[in-house]
Design an enzyme around this catalytic site. Structure first.
Site, mmCIF file in Angstrom:
data_model
loop_
_atom_site.group_PDB
_atom_site.id
_atom_site.type_symbol
_atom_site.label_atom_id
_atom_site.label_comp_id
_atom_site.label_asym_id
_atom_site.label_seq_id
_atom_site.Cartn_x
_atom_site.Cartn_y
_atom_site.Cartn_z
ATOM 1 C CG ASP A 29 0.081 -0.160 -2.653
ATOM 2 O OD1 ASP A 29 0.403 0.099 -1.373
ATOM 3 O OD2 ASP A 29 1.037 -0.075 -3.278
ATOM 4 C CG HIS A 30 1.729 3.928 -2.436
ATOM 5 N ND1 HIS A 30 1.919 2.661 -2.335
ATOM 6 C CD2 HIS A 30 2.523 4.746 -1.693
ATOM 7 C CE1 HIS A 30 3.053 2.565 -1.785
ATOM 8 N NE2 HIS A 30 3.638 3.680 -1.632
ATOM 9 C CG HIS A 89 -6.798 5.426 8.065
ATOM 10 N ND1 HIS A 89 -7.567 4.762 8.885
ATOM 11 C CD2 HIS A 89 -5.649 5.670 8.924
ATOM 12 C CE1 HIS A 89 -6.986 4.100 10.265
ATOM 13 N NE2 HIS A 89 -5.927 4.979 9.955
ATOM 14 C CG HIS A 146 -2.979 8.460 10.760
ATOM 15 N ND1 HIS A 146 -4.103 8.882 11.003
ATOM 16 C CD2 HIS A 146 -2.804 7.129 10.924
ATOM 17 C CE1 HIS A 146 -5.045 7.797 11.491
ATOM 18 N NE2 HIS A 146 -3.995 6.781 11.477
ATOM 19 C CB CYS A 163 -6.626 7.675 14.812
ATOM 20 S SG CYS A 163 -5.297 6.348 15.256
ATOM 21 C CG HIS A 190 -1.626 2.873 9.853
ATOM 22 N ND1 HIS A 190 -1.120 2.709 10.702
ATOM 23 C CD2 HIS A 190 -2.721 3.332 9.835
ATOM 24 C CE1 HIS A 190 -1.837 3.321 11.876
ATOM 25 N NE2 HIS A 190 -2.774 3.714 11.109
ATOM 26 C CD GLU A 202 -4.765 1.098 12.121
ATOM 27 O OE1 GLU A 202 -5.889 1.411 11.374
ATOM 28 O OE2 GLU A 202 -4.671 1.247 13.223
#
Length: 143
Positions: free
Chosen positions: A84-85, A19, A44, A38, A46, A132
């Site tokens: 996810d991903h 994100h 980037h 960020c 997490h 996060e």
């Protein structure tokens, strides 16, 4: 015989996602000032930990508030398989048009899971907690 008790049960799921924190109506300088690294234009990621906590009474037949295998299946199909991903800003329908903060993510997940849990199980959604990083998390208890 069991005396009725309100019990809280939590299921943890994990997902990885990218994100960026960014407001398109702000200048690059303002975004960088508010969001720091960020706001990286190249995104980037997490490794998130999602905690879904439900509350209810213990079923006298099963000893459960909820079958955690069934809750896990629900969370995976409604949330994890979607996020996810993925890129939270671009690929996750319930986050489109929102700042992809952990706070907004927690509210978005609540809004999806709350009505389903309410009609599927004999318990209530109590909270959504998302880590996060190991030091930063958001927790939402509904309105």
């Amino acid at each position: 015989n069991y005396i009725c008790h309100m019990i809280y049960v939590t299921r943890r799921e994990r997902f990885n996602a990218a994100h960026k924190l960014w407001r398109p109506d702000w200048s690059d300088e303002m975004n960088k000032e508010v969001y720091g690294k960020c706001a990286n234009k190249n995104w980037h990621g997490h490794n998130y930990d999602l905690f879904v906590t439900v509350k209810g009474e213990i079923d006298s037949e099963t000893g459960y508030v909820v079958d955690l295998k069934l809750l896990s299946r629900l969370v995976k199909s409604e949330i994890i398989d979607i996020i996810d991903h993925r890129n939270i800003n671009l690929d996750v329908p319930f986050m489109l048009g929102k700042i992809a903060s952990t706070e907004n993510l927690a509210v978005g997940i609540w809004n999806i899971l709350n009505p389903i849990i309410d009609t599927t199980f004999d318990c209530k959604l109590h909270s959504i907690k998302i880590y996060e990083t190991e030091n930063n998390f958001a927790e939402y208890f509904g309105k």
